[in-house]
Design a protein around this motif. Structure first.
Motif, PDB file in Angstrom:
ATOM      1  N   VAL A 215       0.839  -1.202   0.000  1.00 28.26           N
ATOM      2  CA  VAL A 215       0.000   0.000   0.000  1.00 28.26           C
ATOM      3  C   VAL A 215       0.871   1.249   0.000  1.00 28.26           C
ATOM      4  N   ASP A 216       0.351   2.316  -0.622  1.00 31.80           N
ATOM      5  CA  ASP A 216       1.098   3.568  -0.619  1.00 31.80           C
ATOM      6  C   ASP A 216       0.791   4.344   0.666  1.00 31.80           C
ATOM      7  N   ALA A 217       1.335   5.574   0.729  1.00 33.21           N
ATOM      8  CA  ALA A 217       1.226   6.338   1.983  1.00 33.21           C
ATOM      9  C   ALA A 217      -0.226   6.627   2.351  1.00 33.21           C
ATOM     10  N   SER A 218      -1.105   6.677   1.352  1.00 36.14           N
ATOM     11  CA  SER A 218      -2.508   6.947   1.662  1.00 36.14           C
ATOM     12  C   SER A 218      -3.313   5.662   1.846  1.00 36.14           C
ATOM     13  N   GLY A 219      -2.639   4.525   1.848  1.00 38.61           N
ATOM     14  CA  GLY A 219      -3.315   3.274   2.128  1.00 38.61           C
ATOM     15  C   GLY A 219      -3.944   2.616   0.915  1.00 38.61           C
ATOM     16  N   ARG A 220      -3.676   3.133  -0.274  1.00 37.48           N
ATOM     17  CA  ARG A 220      -4.224   2.517  -1.475  1.00 37.48           C
ATOM     18  C   ARG A 220      -3.390   1.303  -1.876  1.00 37.48           C
ATOM     19  N   LEU A 221      -4.079   0.284  -2.349  1.00 34.55           N
ATOM     20  CA  LEU A 221      -3.398  -0.923  -2.827  1.00 34.55           C
ATOM     21  C   LEU A 221      -2.672  -0.608  -4.135  1.00 34.55           C
ATOM     22  N   VAL A 222      -1.344  -0.749  -4.154  1.00 37.43           N
ATOM     23  CA  VAL A 222      -0.596  -0.429  -5.376  1.00 37.43           C
ATOM     24  C   VAL A 222       0.159  -1.624  -5.942  1.00 37.43           C
ATOM     25  N   GLY A 223       0.223  -2.731  -5.192  1.00 37.49           N
ATOM     26  CA  GLY A 223       0.955  -3.876  -5.723  1.00 37.49           C
ATOM     27  C   GLY A 223       0.865  -5.041  -4.769  1.00 37.49           C
ATOM     28  N   GLN A 224       1.479  -6.145  -5.154  1.00 33.91           N
ATOM     29  CA  GLN A 224       1.565  -7.254  -4.214  1.00 33.91           C
ATOM     30  C   GLN A 224       2.979  -7.812  -4.246  1.00 33.91           C
ATOM     31  N   MET A 225       3.376  -8.382  -3.122  1.00 38.93           N
ATOM     32  CA  MET A 225       4.628  -9.137  -3.097  1.00 38.93           C
ATOM     33  C   MET A 225       4.257 -10.591  -2.854  1.00 38.93           C
ATOM     34  N   THR A 226       4.929 -11.498  -3.575  1.00 39.16           N
ATOM     35  CA  THR A 226       4.668 -12.918  -3.370  1.00 39.16           C
ATOM     36  C   THR A 226       5.926 -13.570  -2.830  1.00 39.16           C
ATOM     37  N   VAL A 227       5.725 -14.662  -2.128  1.00 43.76           N
ATOM     38  CA  VAL A 227       6.818 -15.261  -1.363  1.00 43.76           C
ATOM     39  C   VAL A 227       7.950 -15.747  -2.260  1.00 43.76           C
ATOM     40  N   ASP A 228       7.647 -16.130  -3.515  1.00 40.25           N
ATOM     41  CA  ASP A 228       8.725 -16.630  -4.369  1.00 40.25           C
ATOM     42  C   ASP A 228       9.737 -15.523  -4.681  1.00 40.25           C
ATOM     43  N   ASP A 229       9.286 -14.254  -4.684  1.00 37.01           N
ATOM     44  CA  ASP A 229      10.247 -13.161  -4.855  1.00 37.01           C
ATOM     45  C   ASP A 229      10.994 -12.904  -3.553  1.00 37.01           C
ATOM     46  N   VAL A 230      10.291 -13.075  -2.456  1.00 36.38           N
ATOM     47  CA  VAL A 230      10.871 -12.773  -1.149  1.00 36.38           C
ATOM     48  C   VAL A 230      11.935 -13.804  -0.762  1.00 36.38           C
ATOM     49  N   VAL A 231      11.749 -15.032  -1.250  1.00 41.58           N
ATOM     50  CA  VAL A 231      12.683 -16.115  -0.929  1.00 41.58           C
ATOM     51  C   VAL A 231      14.123 -15.745  -1.307  1.00 41.58           C
ATOM     52  N   HIS A 232      14.293 -15.109  -2.454  1.00 42.55           N
ATOM     53  CA  HIS A 232      15.639 -14.694  -2.867  1.00 42.55           C
ATOM     54  C   HIS A 232      16.204 -13.659  -1.896  1.00 42.55           C
ATOM     55  N   ILE A 233      15.331 -12.769  -1.441  1.00 42.24           N
ATOM     56  CA  ILE A 233      15.784 -11.726  -0.516  1.00 42.24           C
ATOM     57  C   ILE A 233      16.175 -12.338   0.820  1.00 42.24           C
ATOM     58  N   ILE A 234      15.373 -13.283   1.296  1.00 38.92           N
ATOM     59  CA  ILE A 234      15.679 -13.941   2.566  1.00 38.92           C
ATOM     60  C   ILE A 234      17.052 -14.596   2.491  1.00 38.92           C
ATOM     61  N   SER A 235      17.284 -15.303   1.399  1.00 45.84           N
ATOM     62  CA  SER A 235      18.550 -16.001   1.228  1.00 45.84           C
ATOM     63  C   SER A 235      19.713 -15.008   1.155  1.00 45.84           C
ATOM     64  N   GLU A 236      19.514 -13.944   0.384  1.00 50.21           N
ATOM     65  CA  GLU A 236      20.560 -12.919   0.248  1.00 50.21           C
ATOM     66  C   GLU A 236      20.862 -12.247   1.575  1.00 50.21           C
ATOM     67  N   GLU A 237      19.804 -11.808   2.266  1.00 47.38           N
ATOM     68  CA  GLU A 237      20.002 -11.048   3.502  1.00 47.38           C
ATOM     69  C   GLU A 237      20.634 -11.929   4.577  1.00 47.38           C
ATOM     70  N   ALA A 238      20.218 -13.199   4.633  1.00 46.02           N
ATOM     71  CA  ALA A 238      20.782 -14.089   5.649  1.00 46.02           C
ATOM     72  C   ALA A 238      22.214 -14.456   5.291  1.00 46.02           C
ATOM     73  N   GLY A 239      22.497 -14.559   3.996  1.00 47.06           N
ATOM     74  CA  GLY A 239      23.835 -14.973   3.573  1.00 47.06           C
ATOM     75  C   GLY A 239      24.836 -13.845   3.552  1.00 47.06           C
ATOM     76  N   GLU A 240      24.367 -12.607   3.492  1.00 43.81           N
ATOM     77  CA  GLU A 240      25.319 -11.515   3.303  1.00 43.81           C
ATOM     78  C   GLU A 240      26.113 -11.209   4.571  1.00 43.81           C
ATOM     79  N   ASP A 241      25.589 -11.606   5.761  1.00 47.04           N
ATOM     80  CA  ASP A 241      26.311 -11.292   6.988  1.00 47.04           C
ATOM     81  C   ASP A 241      27.699 -11.926   7.021  1.00 47.04           C
ATOM     82  N   VAL A 242      27.798 -13.161   6.531  1.00 48.84           N
ATOM     83  CA  VAL A 242      29.100 -13.832   6.562  1.00 48.84           C
ATOM     84  C   VAL A 242      30.080 -13.086   5.659  1.00 48.84           C
TER      85      VAL A 242
END
Lengths: 482, 482
Positions: free
Chosen positions: A268-295
């Motif tokens: 949602v944008d700042a006024s609370g309007r629905l502007v998009g969706q995120m799905t878990v298959d896109d988020v999975v790459h981020i989870i892996s990247e963010e968890a792996g980048e600490d090392v």
């Protein structure tokens, strides 16, 4: 708990029935993949050989059976020149899925070799979020040229995504989602989905929005499928949603998906309007990247991607080596203060690196635990005191154990007095290491800095300096040297 | 690309409309959460204070509005005694979701305080995979007692899961899935789903199976919803599936989900029969764990969980400190060989830790990059040679840069000859560090060992010893000392 649609089969009674010959999985155990689902070296060699022979038909026949994600892997495994040759030999297999799955650096490198029109043609095949990834890495002039070559609708979508900061939900979200008004019934929705030709490819939830396009609830498709047609969506939808603000950082988005076990979520944008969706298959790459980048960050290796250009890897890493040089000079300065003692008793020079090294190791252990706990939101202001006390107890136990072993060995080889000195120095340094290992990352976090980035340099400086100072200082103070 | 159901709204044209006052998200910006969606310290303090006052009503009122995942977070943030008091004060809020979201150590600790009957009552509320997690950590006698207290069906499901090795698909899969025969049409399926009361809670795909219960295809629910009732499932299903063997390690499962962007996947036994499904929300935890554990393993911090009992943290870490003591002795032995030179020229003792420290840092950088690339299947036999050559070039650039800075400083402070010696030693040690940083993890991987576990000890030993040997050895060989 178990669910089966056929009453005559009892799945649970017999978890490991005898082999009946057929092997179920062609994707894991085939002639192209090893047991860890990596492309076999022999297969890669065969592709390379065919490329060298210029035999495009052979190349095509080898690559054609692969899944797009495997074609992306293959491109990454090849050298730079071979990649471009391969792409040219299999143009019609270079689908948007292949491009989307490619490593950022490899994709960027391949795109830079293409004219803007060709990049634009690829971008038009991609989902907006993947197209944004493709375009955001290009230089400003190339970016402009590619955008100009896009059709107006795609250009507007990509430009609106590029207006959000990098690594935020606005960049990563899909504009491809299904939103319906509140007055619909389950039957209306199913009819709408059947009639509407131009729907999102894959969706897992339908968002219900009010007149101002604010999301008021969401319906998992499994609920819709099991509900009679006459039921109102507002009766079956889940009202308690996790909404992702469009400016939220990708790391927070990833933690939200993990914490609330989401499959998709409304952006949602700042006024609370629905502007998009995120799905878990896109988020999975981020989870892996963010968890792996600490090392990689903790070791001072920057992005640490093996596909990163050498000059980037060099500049990322040499910064930390130079910083480490600065901190090593502090340790050297401390040693220099005790030059006379070392001249008198060379055993001090032989033993001093041990105290520093074990201290460094103990500090790194505690720091890794702390950085990881901060990254997954387990360590907050509410429990810092308790964790600090916990780590101090572990450090004292560790320090005492190492001190006994090292002190006894030193006493036997050199002298009991030197054994006592090194044992006490060891306990002090491991305790200091424990303290620094918690406090340095916690302080960086409070200062809104990523604790993984610079903690290492400081912790090492503290444990090295304290190791030399405690050992040499105690040796002099106790009168056995200097 | 964009999809909207209401033609009068153009989502794309106006990505950041002016605020209209309403804030969309009560879960992120409320009085209980900070901007990173962690529970605010003030809120935790309020709960703690209410617990200390023994005011169970106040505790309940504070906790009641929280999402189950937040209740789990709250329990983790509290001290051990407070956890049990809190659980007692909010019994009806301690849902299966709370239990499933709890950290393993915290859950184990809380379960050990309960009688087997109470644990069994909780296990019966959980999905099989979560119940298995709950029970697998208990001691054998407690495990037996809990299993005996379960009803027969649940016991059979959990025992069949426990028959698979830990961290395999068999342990983690859900036995709760929807499988239908090949002859169904879309309409038959929808009717079946509406009529069948006892279905899986959430499912994203329906599996189509043949007469022997082998999966022959899968239908995403979004395809079913958009297809006319008369169409046969075999015409709409995807035949090319990724099947997960029931004995596959969780790390491989996680990589499969990432690589092929899966939402759910069928789990099959050795004879190819469908025995369960894995869904991405379960895999997300594994991805995060597996990606995050390398930083803990490389630093020798074991599990590195801040909730781990202190004695476990101590034994996990002290092993590596003792191993590090052994490798530090090798370095000391090398220093001892050059005792005479150090006595003659104490500057050697002052400078030698710098060469070792920078080498260690450079080795850690390369090792982190290598371990991460191996973990995500980017570094395989097919490209090891190329990556080794890449890392050597980065190492030589880094070594040369540091050598110039350190050599010049040493020449100015001590002598040009010593500056030249330390510069050459630096280049040698950073090059060796680059070589060891790639080869040590690669060799562990070839020997089927986790490269993150023991690489650090070996790389540090090599860079420490080589740092001292190259510097002291060159000083003696060049005739400036000894």
């Amino acid at each position: 708990m178990a669910e089966d649609t056929r009453e005559d089969e009892t799945i649970l009674a017999d978890p490991l029935p005898a082999e009946d010959g057929a092997h179920p999985d062609d994707r894991v155990d085939d002639e192209r993949h090893d047991e860890e689902n990596r492309l076999k070296p022999d297969f890669v060699r065969a592709v390379r050989a065919a490329l060298e022979d210029g035999d495009d038909t052979a190349v095509y026949d080898l690559v054609e059976p692969l899944h797009p994600a495997d074609i992306a892997d293959l491109l990454e495994l090849l050298e730079r020149d071979d990649r471009r040759e391969l792409a040219a030999a299999i143009t019609d297999l270079m689908s948007s899925e292949v491009i989307a799955e490619l490593n950022d650096y490899v994709r960027e490198d391949m795109m830079e070799a293409l004219p803007p029109g060709a990049v634009a043609a690829i971008a038009e095949q991609l989902e907006t979020d993947d197209a944004v990834q493709l375009i955001e890495d290009l230089g400003p002039a190339e970016q402009r040229a590619v955008l100009d070559a896009l059709d107006a609708e795609d250009r507007a979508a990509i430009e609106s995504a590029l207006a959000y900061p990098e690594e935020t939900a606005g960049r990563l979200m899909s504009r491809d989602f299904v939103a319906v008004p509140e007055h619909m019934t389950v039957g209306d929705l199913i009819d709408f989905l059947r009639d509407e030709g131009n729907l999102a490819n894959d969706f897992w939830e339908v968002f219900v929005v009010d007149h101002a396009h604010h999301p008021v609830g969401s319906c998992a498709l499994s609920w819709i499928l099991r509900t009679p047609r006459s039921v109102a969506l507002t009766d079956v939808m889940k009202r308690d949603q996790t909404l992702i603000p469009v400016t939220m950082d990708q790391e927070e988005v990833a933690l939200m998906f993990q914490k609330y076990a989401l499959i998709s979520a409304a952006v949602v944008d700042a006024s609370g309007r629905l502007v998009g969706q995120m799905t878990v298959d896109d988020v999975v790459h981020i989870i892996s990247e963010e968890a792996g980048e600490d090392v990689l960050l903790l070791s001072g290796a920057g992005d640490g991607d093996i596909n990163e250009p050498i000059r980037d890897a060099y500049t990322a890493r040499v910064r930390w080596l130079i910083a480490n040089l600065g901190t090593a000079l502090v340790a050297s300065f401390i040693i220099a203060m005790f030059g006379a003692a070392i001249e008198e008793m060379v055993a001090l020079a032989v033993l001093m690196p041990i105290v520093a090294s074990i201290g460094g190791n103990a500090g790194t252990q505690t720091m890794a635990v702390t950085v990881r706990a901060i990254a997954i939101n387990q360590l907050t202001e509410a429990n810092t005191g308790r964790i600090l006390w916990r780590e101090m107890r572990v450090a004292l136990l560790n320090g005492a154990t190492v001190a006994v072993v090292l002190g006894a060995a030193t006493a036997a080889i050199f002298s009991p007095a030197l054994g006592a000195v090194i044992a006490v120095a060891m306990v002090i340094n491991v305790a200091v290491a424990g303290l620094a290992g918690v406090l340095v990352p916690v302080i960086f976090e409070r200062l809104k800095q990523d604790p993984a980035v610079a903690s290492s340099v400081f912790v090492t400086m503290i444990t090295d300096s304290m190791g030399f100072f405690a050992f040499l200082g105690l040796a002099v103070a106790s009168g056995i040297a200097g």
